[in-house]
Scaffold this motif. Structure first.
Motif, short mmCIF file in Angstrom:
data_model
loop_
_atom_site.label_atom_id
_atom_site.label_comp_id
_atom_site.label_asym_id
_atom_site.label_seq_id
_atom_site.Cartn_x
_atom_site.Cartn_y
_atom_site.Cartn_z
N UNK A 37 0.80 -1.23 0.00
CA UNK A 37 0.00 0.00 0.00
C UNK A 37 0.83 1.28 0.00
N UNK A 38 1.90 1.25 0.80
CA UNK A 38 2.70 2.49 0.90
C UNK A 38 3.44 2.80 -0.41
N UNK A 39 3.47 1.86 -1.34
CA UNK A 39 4.14 2.09 -2.63
C UNK A 39 3.14 2.51 -3.71
N UNK A 40 1.83 2.59 -3.32
CA UNK A 40 0.81 2.96 -4.30
C UNK A 40 0.17 4.27 -3.88
N UNK A 41 0.57 5.37 -4.52
CA UNK A 41 0.04 6.68 -4.12
C UNK A 41 -1.20 6.99 -4.95
N UNK A 42 -2.16 7.67 -4.31
CA UNK A 42 -3.36 8.06 -5.05
C UNK A 42 -3.38 9.56 -5.29
N UNK A 43 -3.58 9.94 -6.55
CA UNK A 43 -3.53 11.37 -6.89
C UNK A 43 -4.72 11.74 -7.77
N UNK A 44 -4.93 13.06 -7.86
CA UNK A 44 -6.11 13.58 -8.57
C UNK A 44 -5.87 13.90 -10.03
N UNK A 45 -6.78 14.69 -10.57
CA UNK A 45 -6.77 15.07 -11.99
C UNK A 45 -5.43 15.61 -12.47
N UNK A 46 -4.87 16.49 -11.65
CA UNK A 46 -3.69 17.22 -12.09
C UNK A 46 -2.56 16.23 -12.41
N UNK A 47 -2.41 15.22 -11.58
CA UNK A 47 -1.28 14.31 -11.77
C UNK A 47 -1.63 13.03 -12.50
N UNK A 48 -2.82 12.51 -12.29
CA UNK A 48 -3.10 11.17 -12.81
C UNK A 48 -4.29 11.10 -13.77
N UNK A 49 -4.41 12.09 -14.59
CA UNK A 49 -5.38 12.05 -15.68
C UNK A 49 -4.69 12.73 -16.85
N UNK A 50 -4.71 12.06 -18.00
CA UNK A 50 -3.92 12.62 -19.11
C UNK A 50 -4.79 12.91 -20.33
N UNK A 51 -4.43 14.00 -21.00
CA UNK A 51 -5.01 14.33 -22.30
C UNK A 51 -6.20 15.25 -22.16
N UNK A 52 -6.78 15.66 -23.30
CA UNK A 52 -6.32 15.30 -24.65
C UNK A 52 -5.18 16.21 -25.12
N UNK A 53 -4.51 15.82 -26.20
CA UNK A 53 -3.61 16.77 -26.84
C UNK A 53 -4.48 17.65 -27.71
N UNK A 54 -4.17 18.93 -27.75
CA UNK A 54 -4.97 19.84 -28.57
C UNK A 54 -6.34 20.08 -27.95
N UNK A 55 -7.29 20.51 -28.76
CA UNK A 55 -8.60 20.89 -28.25
C UNK A 55 -9.45 19.70 -27.85
N UNK A 56 -9.26 18.58 -28.54
CA UNK A 56 -10.10 17.43 -28.23
C UNK A 56 -9.37 16.14 -28.56
N UNK A 57 -9.90 15.04 -28.03
CA UNK A 57 -9.28 13.76 -28.35
C UNK A 57 -9.40 12.77 -27.21
N UNK A 58 -8.78 11.58 -27.37
CA UNK A 58 -8.85 10.55 -26.34
C UNK A 58 -8.09 10.99 -25.09
N UNK A 59 -8.55 10.52 -23.93
CA UNK A 59 -7.90 10.85 -22.67
C UNK A 59 -8.35 9.86 -21.62
N UNK A 60 -7.78 9.93 -20.45
CA UNK A 60 -8.22 9.01 -19.40
C UNK A 60 -7.32 9.01 -18.19
N UNK A 61 -7.68 8.21 -17.17
CA UNK A 61 -6.87 8.13 -15.96
C UNK A 61 -5.54 7.44 -16.25
N UNK A 62 -4.54 7.72 -15.40
CA UNK A 62 -3.22 7.15 -15.63
C UNK A 62 -2.71 6.45 -14.39
N UNK A 63 -1.72 5.60 -14.63
CA UNK A 63 -0.93 5.11 -13.51
C UNK A 63 0.52 5.35 -13.90
N UNK A 64 1.32 5.81 -12.94
CA UNK A 64 2.68 6.23 -13.28
C UNK A 64 3.72 5.51 -12.44
#
Ligand code: SER
Length: 552
Positions: A151-178
């Protein structure tokens, strides 16, 4: 392990997992006018996520892997620290409606711990914690736990860090794991589950996808146990140079080789800023930049054969000579001013080509309160003014649509093309006032024109009048007009229809003498104009010259 070995290991690994190796796309996105640069590996694959294109038909699998050339300005202020760059290489693997979270995470972990032999002790991961629009990513947490992470090796973060995209005005995007190694984020694994529209609303994608991106430079840093990316073998042959110079020079090499040229807008403006910063720093650090560029090309040509020494050096030399001319005057001016705010800084850019970074580097404490945001605001305001000015020109700039006035209007087009030939592509129209008696024309240029230059422009216009060239109007989308190299200050939408007036013996080919986005009207052929004469050349405002001309 050298960077070259890392590149190969990565592609081999994902090829062994059924991925097709796809070459890097250009730094200038081909089919996406909403972004200036390629900033991520997934960009060339956007149509595969949405189902517009069929991956099986195009490359025989629903999964692909690539090493993508990327350029980002978002991190430019951090360049020079241990891990940020403008230009970098991104290792990626992609799934289009094929594998999803489990395989993506499992393979990433296998690659990091087995192939790269990085000890799990050095790693932690992050997952999306959920928000009102997108649920928490519990599935990824479970997968990480199955792989042995506590558990201590799995951090939970919000939109700013763990949600990616889209590039440009629109496009595919989604949650991330890093995946982080030694506290440095090295790998971003995106689960493309949504389509983000221009109004920022999220719709679930019909087919889910995976998009991963790992910075080659950062991977090299952790695998080679270095404290900064600049100590990896990607940079060591060049290491005696300042980090910012190194980053910018690499970006310059790749941007020019992909066709970008310095100018005052869009990609060209970013390139100009990078180049001028390097040029300005050069005098302080007495570095031979041409040698540095050559060595970068030599290093990277093995993997990127498109790098072109001849065009990089010639574009560099041309910009350098423009800059050296401008900077002497500009620095003198800079010495004279007291505190610098955004307005006075922008004036220095407009008049002398001193870019934001150059001003910051040279003005010291005078520019302490100057920041990029205010400067950009000033830039934008100016663009809006000049757009309003050019629209004004086409509506009200012509005093009337009488036969004589129209002759002057076409003469103004010829003159702009002639000015650009005589003084360079930096010349842009800043305003015009055209009556039946004379033509008044403002354009950007930092110096007084010499009598020879004035004569050259006059002669060129008269030569084109004598050739009695046809004037042709075509309607097209703005992006087509731009692709044809049409001038015109309209910064409207790319999908807007515009009129383009071309003057030349073969107006449809790229060889037209003049090509401008313009509302008209114009004469049918240049022979109707008469003899063209410049009667005055003077300053209009800082960095802007004014010509008065008549036709007889
Ligand atoms: N598109 C994601 C990124 O750029 C992962 O490739 O970080």
């Amino acid at each position: 392990m050298t960077a070259n070995e890392l590149r190969k290991k990565y592609l081999d690994f994902f090829q062994s997992k059924g991925h097709t190796i796809i070459p890097s796309a250009s730094l200038i996105p081909e089919n996406d006018p909403t972004v200036l640069f390629t900033t991520a590996g997934m960009q060339q694959f956007k149509p595969y996520y949405t189902g517009e294109k069929d991956p099986i038909k195009n490359f025989g699998a629903r999964r692909a892997t690539s090493i993508q050339k990327c350029f980002r300005t978002s991190d430019i202020d951090s360049v020079g620290d241990e891990s940020h760059l403008t230009f970098f290489e991104m290792l990626g693997n992609f799934s289009f409606g094929d594998y999803f979270k489990e395989d993506a995470i499992k393979w990433a972990w296998e690659f990091i711990t087995k192939e790269m032999k990085i000890s799990p002790e050095r790693c932690f991961v992050s997952v999306f914690e959920g928000d009102p629009a997108v649920p928490e990513d519990k599935e990824s947490v479970e997968i990480w736990k199955d792989l042995g992470l506590t558990d201590d090796k799995i951090k939970k973060c919000g939109r700013k860090d763990n949600f990616w995209g889209p590039t440009g005005d629109e496009g595919p995007c989604g949650p991330t794991t890093e995946i982080y190694v030694d506290g440095i984020e090295v790998w971003n694994i995106v689960f493309n589950e949504y389509y983000c529209s221009a109004d920022k609303s999220l719709e679930p994608l019909e087919q889910k996808g995976v998009d991963t991106g790992m910075g080659l430079e950062r991977l090299a840093m952790v695998v080679q146990n270095k404290k900064t990316i600049f100590e990896t073998d990607l940079f060591t042959p060049l290491i005696e140079t300042n980090r910012i110079m190194l980053d910018h020079s690499r970006a310059i090499v790749f941007l020019i080789s992909d066709g970008v040229r310095p100018s005052n807008k869009e990609q060209g403006y970013i390139l100009r800023r990078l180049m001028r910063r390097v040029m300005a720093k050069k005098s302080v650090e007495s570095i031979n930049i041409e040698n540095l560029l050559k060595r970068i090309i030599e290093e990277y040509k093995k993997f990127y054969p498109e790098l072109n020494e001849e065009s990089v050096l010639s574009v560099f030399r041309e910009e350098n000579s423009k800059f050296q001319k401008a900077i002497r005057q500009g620095l003198r001016e800079l010495e004279k001013v007291g505190k610098l705010d955004a307005v006075s800084a922008f004036k220095l850019f407009e008049s002398y080509g001193l870019t934001f970074e150059v001003i910051k580097d040279f003005a010291g404490t005078k520019a302490a309160s100057l920041n990029q945001k205010d400067f950009d605001k000033e830039f934008k305001k100016h663009q809006e003014i000049s757009r309003a000015g050019s629209e004004q020109k086409f509506k009200g700039g012509l005093a009337d649509a009488s036969e004589r006035t129209i002759k002057y209007h076409t003469a103004a087009h010829l003159m702009l093309a002639a000015l650009r030939q005589a003084l360079g592509d930096g010349v842009a129209q800043k305003g015009a006032n055209i009556t039946a008696e004379r033509l008044r024309f403002d354009f950007s240029y930092p110096e007084k024109m010499t009598p020879e230059q004035i004569k050259q422009v006059e002669d060129l216009v008269n030569e084109k009048i004598k050739e009695n060239l046809p004037v042709k109007m075509e309607e097209m989308f703005l992006k087509e007009a731009k692709a044809l190299g049409a001038t015109g200050a309209f910064e409207s939408k790319y999908d807007e229809r515009v009129k383009v007036y071309s003057i030349g013996s073969s107006t449809s080919s790229a060889s037209a003498f003049s090509r401008e986005i313009c509302g008209g009207p114009h004469v049918n052929s240049t022979g109707e104009i008469g003899r063209f004469k410049i009667i005055k050349e003077e300053s209009s405002s800082a960095g802007v010259r004014r010509i008065k001309a008549i036709v007889e």
